[in-house]
Design an enzyme around this catalytic site. Sequence first.
Site, PDB file in Angstrom:
ATOM      1  N   SER A 151      31.596  46.100  40.079  1.00 33.80           N
ATOM      2  CA  SER A 151      32.293  45.143  39.217  1.00 33.80           C
ATOM      3  C   SER A 151      31.354  44.643  38.136  1.00 33.80           C
ATOM      4  O   SER A 151      30.131  44.544  38.356  1.00 33.80           O
ATOM      5  CB  SER A 151      32.796  43.949  40.034  1.00 33.80           C
ATOM      6  OG  SER A 151      33.296  42.922  39.196  1.00 33.80           O
ATOM      7  N   TYR A 164      30.592  36.543  45.170  1.00 32.78           N
ATOM      8  CA  TYR A 164      31.153  37.886  45.004  1.00 32.78           C
ATOM      9  C   TYR A 164      30.278  38.713  44.064  1.00 32.78           C
ATOM     10  O   TYR A 164      29.955  39.872  44.341  1.00 32.78           O
ATOM     11  CB  TYR A 164      32.570  37.760  44.432  1.00 32.78           C
ATOM     12  CG  TYR A 164      33.193  39.069  44.008  1.00 32.78           C
ATOM     13  CD1 TYR A 164      33.775  39.914  44.939  1.00 32.78           C
ATOM     14  CD2 TYR A 164      33.221  39.443  42.656  1.00 32.78           C
ATOM     15  CE1 TYR A 164      34.365  41.112  44.540  1.00 32.78           C
ATOM     16  CE2 TYR A 164      33.794  40.630  42.260  1.00 32.78           C
ATOM     17  CZ  TYR A 164      34.371  41.463  43.205  1.00 32.78           C
ATOM     18  OH  TYR A 164      34.949  42.646  42.811  1.00 32.78           O
TER      19      TYR A 164
END
Length: 259
Positions: A151, A164
């Site tokens: 990501s 995250y």
Amino acid sequence: MSGASTEIAVAPVTPLRIIILGATSAIAEATARLWAPGGARILLAGRNEARLNEIASDLKARGAAEAIDWPLDCASANASAELGKMVDRLGGLDILLLAYGVLGEQAELERDPAAAARLITTNFSSAAAWCLAATAVLEKQGAGTLLVIGSVAGDRGRRSNFIYGATKGGLALLVEGIAHKLAPLGARAVIIKPGFVDTPMTAAIANKGPLWAKPEAIAASIVRAGEKGGPEIYAPGFWRGIMIVIRNLPVAIFNKINI
């Protein structure tokens, strides 16, 4: 003078042998649909057996030579032992796509250390175990590709999702190191860094704008990464420029931005 006919031998095309971890995710399913028409043999690992069966049937209808449903909690499995069985079932490995992970909610993760630990285990610790197991297989073969969905959140820590983001940043560094290790051997590893993707995992996020992509767009980037390139790609590609800007913002300016 009579000419003798010359027959040109054509080597048979071997179907790709593909393992997808987290095969029920929207991006993974969209990617598998692109591989299927080429006659790939695809092993689908994930927790939801009913969905795996549905996806396997769909892939066969789209042209997959084989679609094997493999019910498994990837985050808690013994990666090395399980991957060995998977590779034996396929008779080798051309591509492994690691597509599972959880997003979490930053405020909840900060309040609940156990929830944060679970996210870190799923997104990094277990994923790292699979990556290392795949590296051993590819190193032995001297061929094949490890594709890992990361990501853009891992490029710089931000107040909105730094837990995250930390897991994705660590995973990216691991995959880049694996790519460096495999490069002289003829095998590859690629970290794929999507930006915002409209999937069930992000369904709770409102006001999706022009920077959001559909799973099919990310899937096309993943398929290309399976063929060439790496060790890092952004999906869609414009995120590379965006993240260059974000990574290089001076701290004094960055700290005033709520992103």
